[in-house]
Design a protein around this motif. Structure first.
Motif, PDB file in Angstrom:
ATOM      1  N   LYS A 155       0.528  -1.514  -0.332  1.00  0.00           N
ATOM      2  CA  LYS A 155      -0.045  -0.344  -0.139  1.00  0.00           C
ATOM      3  C   LYS A 155       0.445   1.224  -0.037  1.00  0.00           C
ATOM      4  CE  LYS A 155      -3.268  -1.991   2.772  1.00  0.00           C
ATOM      5  NZ  LYS A 155      -4.000  -2.138   4.000  1.00  0.00           N
ATOM      6  N   VAL A 156       2.229   0.887   0.852  1.00  0.00           N
ATOM      7  CA  VAL A 156       2.689   2.564   1.283  1.00  0.00           C
ATOM      8  C   VAL A 156       3.665   2.671   0.721  1.00  0.00           C
ATOM      9  CG1 VAL A 156       1.739   2.450   3.214  1.00  0.00           C
ATOM     10  CG2 VAL A 156       3.953   1.750   3.043  1.00  0.00           C
ATOM     11  N   TYR A 157       4.961   1.553   0.100  1.00  0.00           N
ATOM     12  CA  TYR A 157       6.020   1.660  -0.979  1.00  0.00           C
ATOM     13  C   TYR A 157       5.710   2.692  -1.417  1.00  0.00           C
ATOM     14  CZ  TYR A 157       8.685  -1.607   2.001  1.00  0.00           C
ATOM     15  OH  TYR A 157       9.150  -2.323   3.400  1.00  0.00           O
ATOM     16  N   GLY A 158       5.119   3.410  -2.533  1.00  0.00           N
ATOM     17  CA  GLY A 158       4.804   3.852  -4.285  1.00  0.00           C
ATOM     18  C   GLY A 158       4.960   4.716  -3.639  1.00  0.00           C
ATOM     19  N   TYR A 159       3.872   5.431  -2.280  1.00  0.00           N
ATOM     20  CA  TYR A 159       4.501   6.411  -1.656  1.00  0.00           C
ATOM     21  C   TYR A 159       5.542   6.889  -1.263  1.00  0.00           C
ATOM     22  CZ  TYR A 159      -0.594   6.340  -2.934  1.00  0.00           C
ATOM     23  OH  TYR A 159      -2.412   5.889  -3.028  1.00  0.00           O
ATOM     24  N   ILE A 160       5.902   6.357  -0.602  1.00  0.00           N
ATOM     25  CA  ILE A 160       7.507   6.236   0.540  1.00  0.00           C
ATOM     26  C   ILE A 160       8.104   6.968  -0.848  1.00  0.00           C
ATOM     27  CG2 ILE A 160       9.075   5.104   1.860  1.00  0.00           C
ATOM     28  CD1 ILE A 160       7.182   3.758   3.191  1.00  0.00           C
ATOM     29  N   GLY A 161       8.083   6.431  -1.734  1.00  0.00           N
ATOM     30  CA  GLY A 161       9.375   5.784  -2.947  1.00  0.00           C
ATOM     31  C   GLY A 161       9.164   7.744  -4.047  1.00  0.00           C
ATOM     32  N   GLN A 296       4.590   5.962  -9.355  1.00  0.00           N
ATOM     33  CA  GLN A 296       4.733   5.947  -8.155  1.00  0.00           C
ATOM     34  C   GLN A 296       3.175   5.937  -7.671  1.00  0.00           C
ATOM     35  OE1 GLN A 296       8.156   7.739  -7.165  1.00  0.00           O
ATOM     36  NE2 GLN A 296       9.497   6.474  -6.467  1.00  0.00           N
ATOM     37  N   VAL A 297       2.448   6.963  -7.874  1.00  0.00           N
ATOM     38  CA  VAL A 297       1.503   7.885  -7.300  1.00  0.00           C
ATOM     39  C   VAL A 297       0.184   7.099  -7.738  1.00  0.00           C
ATOM     40  CG1 VAL A 297       0.084   9.506  -7.105  1.00  0.00           C
ATOM     41  CG2 VAL A 297       2.769   9.942  -6.571  1.00  0.00           C
ATOM     42  N   PHE A 298       0.258   7.153  -8.858  1.00  0.00           N
ATOM     43  CA  PHE A 298      -1.331   6.529  -9.736  1.00  0.00           C
ATOM     44  C   PHE A 298      -1.372   4.665 -10.126  1.00  0.00           C
ATOM     45  CE2 PHE A 298      -1.170  11.275 -10.438  1.00  0.00           C
ATOM     46  CZ  PHE A 298      -2.069  11.051  -9.947  1.00  0.00           C
ATOM     47  N   LEU A 299       0.473   4.012 -10.431  1.00  0.00           N
ATOM     48  CA  LEU A 299       0.634   2.709 -10.667  1.00  0.00           C
ATOM     49  C   LEU A 299       0.824   2.283  -9.655  1.00  0.00           C
ATOM     50  CD1 LEU A 299       1.031   3.895 -14.922  1.00  0.00           C
ATOM     51  CD2 LEU A 299      -1.058   2.909 -13.311  1.00  0.00           C
ATOM     52  N   MET A 304       1.265  -3.109  -7.406  1.00  0.00           N
ATOM     53  CA  MET A 304       1.686  -4.995  -6.619  1.00  0.00           C
ATOM     54  C   MET A 304       0.216  -4.985  -6.522  1.00  0.00           C
ATOM     55  SD  MET A 304       4.004  -3.199  -4.035  1.00  0.00           S
ATOM     56  CE  MET A 304       5.503  -2.882  -4.735  1.00  0.00           C
ATOM     57  N   ARG A 305      -0.799  -4.392  -5.765  1.00  0.00           N
ATOM     58  CA  ARG A 305      -2.170  -5.609  -4.800  1.00  0.00           C
ATOM     59  C   ARG A 305      -2.949  -5.860  -5.660  1.00  0.00           C
ATOM     60  NH1 ARG A 305      -5.125  -1.570  -1.313  1.00  0.00           N
ATOM     61  NH2 ARG A 305      -5.467  -2.908  -0.126  1.00  0.00           N
ATOM     62  N   ARG A 306      -3.095  -5.017  -7.237  1.00  0.00           N
ATOM     63  CA  ARG A 306      -3.677  -6.091  -7.850  1.00  0.00           C
ATOM     64  C   ARG A 306      -3.498  -7.882  -8.443  1.00  0.00           C
ATOM     65  NH1 ARG A 306      -8.468  -5.892 -10.379  1.00  0.00           N
ATOM     66  NH2 ARG A 306      -9.390  -6.554 -12.551  1.00  0.00           N
ATOM     67  N   TYR A 307      -2.169  -7.404  -8.968  1.00  0.00           N
ATOM     68  CA  TYR A 307      -1.551  -8.067  -9.890  1.00  0.00           C
ATOM     69  C   TYR A 307       0.175  -9.181  -8.870  1.00  0.00           C
ATOM     70  CZ  TYR A 307      -4.013  -6.862 -13.276  1.00  0.00           C
ATOM     71  OH  TYR A 307      -5.264  -6.654 -14.079  1.00  0.00           O
ATOM     72  N   GLY A 308       0.219  -8.427  -7.470  1.00  0.00           N
ATOM     73  CA  GLY A 308       1.818  -8.820  -7.110  1.00  0.00           C
ATOM     74  C   GLY A 308       3.075  -8.433  -8.245  1.00  0.00           C
ATOM     75  N   ILE A 309       3.709  -8.680  -7.506  1.00  0.00           N
ATOM     76  CA  ILE A 309       5.235  -7.922  -8.336  1.00  0.00           C
ATOM     77  C   ILE A 309       5.571  -8.573  -9.426  1.00  0.00           C
ATOM     78  CG2 ILE A 309       6.473  -8.177  -5.822  1.00  0.00           C
ATOM     79  CD1 ILE A 309       8.022 -10.244  -6.823  1.00  0.00           C
TER      80      ILE A 309
END
Length: 439
Positions: A155-161, A296-299, A304-309
């Protein structure tokens, strides 16, 4: 209070930590790059080394970057056991602050070295900044894996990045505004102040790491983890996931190194004017940062939540493979710029957050020791290998460099596939202080 389903203060302190860390680093990076490109050999290298090379008939000025990259790799190898001893023998509340206090102390030394115009300061500073960047960022993400669970990380790594990317934009801006007014030495003190803010954020985040450990009914991560100082090397060698991550890192660095060095040669060839060349690089940096923040903010979080890594690792790898194939046929500056933007933005916004979430699902020893080996020794080993490979290939033309790059990009893609396969056997949540990874 929660935000995105996690403790809001933990997210905000993490954002501040990464913002200050990358702001502090990107304040230093222009100074480092200026030293690496300096024509004053005695400002870069100690006089004794210049004289020794002269007796051998070698001009160090012709091999500045190769020598600096070699020195950086050797320092990484020598420091790895020191770092291993630190994290083995001391608890988290000790070794994290000690590392940042050591970084700040080094900046105070370089403040003095630049003021006194100490011979050889350039090489020492170039190597130190490279070591600082990799160790500091590696430890940051290790700490985040203590603070956030796997589900929270998605949930948060994209925002932290994104917070780090904003710091990467802020640092050069501060340097540009201040360096001519206050000088290089004083600029290092500004960077030290940002690292002091990182240290404060580390202390504020401590309770959230402890809360996560308590929820898992685990022993405190504030205790020393023990184990061998060389455990990281052994884990990378023996664990399939860590081996795959090392392969991915090695070839990923290779792609970036070949592209960076050949881009410099192409820019010198097509842009003879310094202002035009500077504008070319500035436009690339701007495009990279804008695209990175957008993804990072929008995708990143949604993918990651829908399809994993899997898509986060494969999309950048396949894009780079395609880009290098096109460059092998037509190495024009505009196409080089497009591939550079894809490569760097894909790494920062997709591939790195995907890799970092995996460390929430492994043992603390893998998280701090093995991860440091991959992020420092393997990283700089790739730099060293491919900077010399580029030196060998560059005399034969850009087409050959990028043809070799296609093979390197293929190796990166294979590494990504191996990581995706290996991570399927990991548990969704690893106890924070588990000492052994699952079979």
């Amino acid at each position: 209070m929660s935000l995105l389903g996690v403790e809001a203060p933990a997210l905000w302190w993490s954002l501040l930590y990464f913002f200050c860390l990358l702001t502090g680093y990107y304040l230093l990076r222009p100074v480092r790059d200026a030293m690496g490109a300096s024509d004053d050999v005695l400002a870069v290298f100690p006089a004794s080394l210049v004289q020794w090379a002269g007796h051998l008939g070698v001009s160090l000025g012709d091999f500045t970057l190769q020598v600096l990259f070699t020195g950086t790799f050797l320092c990484m190898v020598l420091l790895q056991p020191v770092y291993g001893a630190l994290v083995s023998r001391y608890p988290r509340r000790v070794f994290l602050p000690v590392m940042y206090l050591a970084f700040i102390s080094c900046l105070l030394f370089f403040y003095w070295a630049f003021r006194e115009e100490l011979p050889g300061r350039g090489a020492a500073f170039f190597i130190w900044v490279a070591v600082f960047n990799l160790f500091a960022v590696s430890v940051f993400w290790s700490y985040m894996a203590d603070v956030f669970s796997n589900q929270d990380a998605k949930k948060v790594y994209g925002y932290i990045g994104a917070g780090g990317t904003i710091g990467a934009l802020t640092g050069p801006l501060v340097t540009r505004l201040l360096v001519e007014k206050i000088g290089v030495g004083n600029l290092l003190l500004v960077s030290a102040a940002f690292l002091g803010a990182c240290l404060f954020a580390i202390l504020k985040l401590r309770k959230y790491a402890l809360q996560r450990e308590q929820r898992l009914r685990d022993s405190s991560g504030e205790q020393a983890m023990g184990g061998s100082v060389l455990a990281g090397l052994k884990l990378v060698w023996s664990d399939p996931l860590l081996r795959a991550l090392a392969v991915l890192m090695f070839f990923g660095v290779g792609v970036g190194t070949l592209l960076y060095n050949e881009q410099a040669a192409i820019a010198r060839r097509f842009f003879t004017d310094d202002a035009a060349r500077t504008a070319y690089y500035a436009n690339i940096d701007l495009a990279v940062n804008v695209l990175t923040i957008f993804v990072q903010v929008f995708l990143t979080r949604w993918l990651m939540r829908r399809y994993g890594i899997a898509p986060l690792l494969l999309l950048p790898a396949l894009a780079i493979l395609l880009g290098f194939s096109l460059l092998a046929a037509s190495p024009l500056p505009l196409l080089v710029a497009v591939v550079q933007v894809m490569t760097r933005a894909g790494e920062f916004s997709l591939a790195k957050p995907a890799r970092e979430t995996l460390y929430t699902r492994v043992s603390r020893e893998s998280r701090y020791k093995a991860k440091a080996v991959i992020d420092t020794v393997i990283y700089r080993g790739g730099d060293l290998t491919f900077v010399w490979l580029h030196k060998l290939l560059s005399s034969m033309g850009s087409h050959l460099v990028f043809m070799a790059g296609v093979g390197v990009a293929a190796g990166m893609t294979i590494g990504a596939i191996r990581v995706i396969r290996a991570q399927r056997s990991l548990p969704d949540e690893m106890p924070v202080n588990a000492s052994v990874d699952p079979a």
